[in-house]
Design a protein around this motif. Structure first.
Motif, mmCIF file in Angstrom:
data_model
loop_
_atom_site.group_PDB
_atom_site.id
_atom_site.type_symbol
_atom_site.label_atom_id
_atom_site.label_comp_id
_atom_site.label_asym_id
_atom_site.label_seq_id
_atom_site.Cartn_x
_atom_site.Cartn_y
_atom_site.Cartn_z
ATOM 1 N N PHE A 87 -17.870 0.693 1.946
ATOM 2 C CA PHE A 87 -16.468 0.727 1.586
ATOM 3 C C PHE A 87 -15.782 0.622 3.066
ATOM 4 O O PHE A 87 -16.281 1.387 3.666
ATOM 5 C CB PHE A 87 -16.189 1.794 0.799
ATOM 6 N N LYS A 88 -14.544 0.002 3.127
ATOM 7 C CA LYS A 88 -13.855 0.117 4.153
ATOM 8 C C LYS A 88 -12.323 0.383 3.587
ATOM 9 O O LYS A 88 -12.080 -0.170 2.691
ATOM 10 C CB LYS A 88 -13.701 -1.406 5.196
ATOM 11 N N VAL A 89 -11.677 1.249 4.422
ATOM 12 C CA VAL A 89 -10.419 1.389 4.095
ATOM 13 C C VAL A 89 -9.403 0.984 5.291
ATOM 14 O O VAL A 89 -9.418 0.897 6.420
ATOM 15 C CB VAL A 89 -9.889 2.985 3.872
ATOM 16 N N SER A 90 -8.197 0.508 4.600
ATOM 17 C CA SER A 90 -7.239 0.077 5.709
ATOM 18 C C SER A 90 -5.918 0.569 5.142
ATOM 19 O O SER A 90 -5.358 0.588 3.997
ATOM 20 C CB SER A 90 -7.121 -1.407 5.539
ATOM 21 N N SER A 91 -5.069 1.238 6.125
ATOM 22 C CA SER A 91 -3.789 1.857 5.694
ATOM 23 C C SER A 91 -2.645 1.152 6.760
ATOM 24 O O SER A 91 -2.842 1.006 7.653
ATOM 25 C CB SER A 91 -3.802 3.442 6.060
ATOM 26 N N SER A 92 -1.875 0.258 6.080
ATOM 27 C CA SER A 92 -0.755 -0.513 6.967
ATOM 28 C C SER A 92 0.620 -0.229 6.468
ATOM 29 O O SER A 92 1.039 -0.214 5.180
ATOM 30 C CB SER A 92 -1.268 -1.722 6.416
ATOM 31 N N PHE A 93 1.463 -0.209 7.539
ATOM 32 C CA PHE A 93 2.999 -0.059 7.245
ATOM 33 C C PHE A 93 3.230 -1.561 7.214
ATOM 34 O O PHE A 93 3.470 -2.357 8.167
ATOM 35 C CB PHE A 93 3.473 0.431 8.770
ATOM 36 N N SER A 94 3.439 -1.998 6.030
ATOM 37 C CA SER A 94 3.662 -3.441 5.962
ATOM 38 C C SER A 94 4.246 -3.387 4.318
ATOM 39 O O SER A 94 4.053 -2.519 3.549
ATOM 40 C CB SER A 94 2.227 -4.239 6.032
ATOM 41 N N PHE A 95 4.524 -4.800 3.823
ATOM 42 C CA PHE A 95 4.700 -5.044 2.686
ATOM 43 C C PHE A 95 3.178 -5.409 1.813
ATOM 44 O O PHE A 95 2.382 -6.261 2.513
ATOM 45 C CB PHE A 95 5.664 -6.116 2.432
ATOM 46 N N LEU A 96 3.042 -5.166 0.719
ATOM 47 C CA LEU A 96 1.766 -5.233 0.153
ATOM 48 C C LEU A 96 1.259 -6.747 0.024
ATOM 49 O O LEU A 96 0.382 -6.986 0.665
ATOM 50 C CB LEU A 96 2.009 -4.946 -1.571
ATOM 51 N N VAL A 97 2.263 -7.653 -0.492
ATOM 52 C CA VAL A 97 1.703 -9.162 -0.575
ATOM 53 C C VAL A 97 1.319 -9.625 0.669
ATOM 54 O O VAL A 97 0.326 -10.226 0.947
ATOM 55 C CB VAL A 97 2.779 -9.799 -1.256
ATOM 56 N N ASP A 98 2.351 -9.326 1.770
ATOM 57 C CA ASP A 98 2.068 -9.913 3.232
ATOM 58 C C ASP A 98 0.730 -9.420 3.826
ATOM 59 O O ASP A 98 -0.104 -10.098 4.379
ATOM 60 C CB ASP A 98 3.264 -9.289 4.120
ATOM 61 N N GLU A 99 0.438 -7.983 3.411
ATOM 62 C CA GLU A 99 -0.880 -7.458 3.803
ATOM 63 C C GLU A 99 -2.185 -8.170 3.182
ATOM 64 O O GLU A 99 -3.137 -8.179 3.780
ATOM 65 C CB GLU A 99 -0.847 -5.860 4.062
ATOM 66 N N ILE A 100 -1.891 -8.442 2.022
ATOM 67 C CA ILE A 100 -2.987 -8.892 1.342
ATOM 68 C C ILE A 100 -3.507 -10.175 1.692
ATOM 69 O O ILE A 100 -4.584 -10.679 2.107
ATOM 70 C CB ILE A 100 -2.649 -8.981 -0.276
ATOM 71 N N LYS A 101 -2.544 -10.866 2.031
ATOM 72 C CA LYS A 101 -2.502 -12.339 2.526
ATOM 73 C C LYS A 101 -3.263 -12.434 3.771
ATOM 74 O O LYS A 101 -4.321 -13.199 4.265
ATOM 75 C CB LYS A 101 -1.303 -13.163 2.560
ATOM 76 N N GLU A 102 -2.873 -11.489 4.496
ATOM 77 C CA GLU A 102 -3.490 -11.310 5.859
ATOM 78 C C GLU A 102 -4.746 -10.790 6.011
ATOM 79 O O GLU A 102 -5.593 -11.428 6.881
ATOM 80 C CB GLU A 102 -2.571 -10.651 6.938
#
Length: 300
Positions: A87-102
């Motif tokens: 498992f890898k985790v990623s916490s991001s200051f972003s909008f959900l769909v944008d971060e999913i795509k990237e």
């Protein structure tokens, strides 16, 4: 090895999707990427963090995101002990769909698994607004939407809804074929017609190519009359045949596109309580990063 992306907001709905993904791929070597995004108010954002005693006061939303992800990983390890899974985790200051795509582009994601929750808390609505946005925006990776409260069932009966009006490529059908072969499943090709009539020459050609691509996978073709809406028709079909997974290609004028148009999705209640595999058409490319802040992923 498969790379599976699971967006989570730490709800039980998201946990249910996580459980489904872990059980679905229990016999395969996988890296599960758990993603949480946060968009704190500007007044308390990380850009205004103050330095205290030589350290940086972490933004509350960022800290909550990291702690939430750690809690999910801890919960997984308590319930499951599978050496094939990491498992890898990623916490991001972003909008959900944008971060999913990237994340899909950067981590070579094979599948996105997301929970679904009815809009405005209406349980009878199959897809909530976030799920619809993900399906409409992700153009280069299959998306598996898992209804809330759905208990895992091995998908040995899979429905593939299509109208045969578009030529399929073997690559586009690969996720469907892989799923069928993995679980020794039967594929039920379902064609919804407003009024029953013979297939056109183009439709017959596309159907023959579809059957050729499926090869040794056991499959049957079902033609059904439309009942009020495509969604209602598929609901009845999947219930009557005890289907465990519904798959569709997402392209212009497809069943999936018709069902996710904003004016339509607000009117129809898609009651089907089985997972939905949405397969995008190929040829789309993911966007490049645009300077957005993102936390470095951590492994567990």
């Amino acid at each position: 090895m498969k790379n599976i992306l699971i967006p989570t907001d730490f709800s039980e709905n998201a946990w249910n999707a996580t459980r489904y993904a872990i059980e679905l791929f229990k016999n395969e070597t996988c890296v599960f990427h758990l993603l949480n995004t946060y968009t704190p108010a500007i007044a308390s954002s990380r850009f205004m963090a103050a330095s205290i005693d030589g350290g940086v006061l972490e933004n509350g939303a960022q800290l909550g995101s990291k702690r939430g992800l750690q809690s999910v990983v801890d919960r997984i390890h308590k319930v499951y002990d599978n050496p094939k899974h990491s498992f890898k985790v990623s916490s991001s200051f972003s909008f959900l769909v944008d971060e999913i795509k990237e994340t899909i582009a950067e981590q070579h994601i094979d599948l996105v698994v997301t929970g679904t929750k009815g809009a405005s808390g209406l349980e009878e609505v199959f897809m909530g607004s976030n799920t619809v946005r993900i399906i409409k925006s992700v153009k280069h990776c299959p998306v598996l939407a898992v209804p809330q409260n759905f208990e895992f069932v091995t998908p040995n009966e899979i429905a593939f809804a299509t109208d045969f009006n578009r030529f399929y490529t073997k690559s586009e059908l690969q996720p469907l074929q892989d799923m069928a072969e993995t679980f020794d499943a039967t594929i039920r090709i379902v064609h919804v017609q407003y009024e029953i009539k013979a297939l056109t020459e183009l439709q017959r050609f596309n159907l023959n190519m579809l059957r050729k691509y499926l090869g040794e996978v056991e499959h049957y073709v079902h033609t059904v009359s439309e009942l009020n809406s495509i969604s209602k028709t598929l609901e009845v079909f999947t219930e009557e045949l005890d289907i465990h997974l519904l798959a569709m290609l997402n392209y212009q004028h497809s069943y999936m596109e018709k069902m996710t148009r904003e004016p339509v999705i607000k009117r129809i209640a898609f009651h089907t309580q089985i997972p939905l595999l949405v397969i995008p058409e190929l040829g789309m490319h993911s966007p490049s990063r645009n300077g957005k802040e993102s936390e470095t992923a951590s492994s567990y």
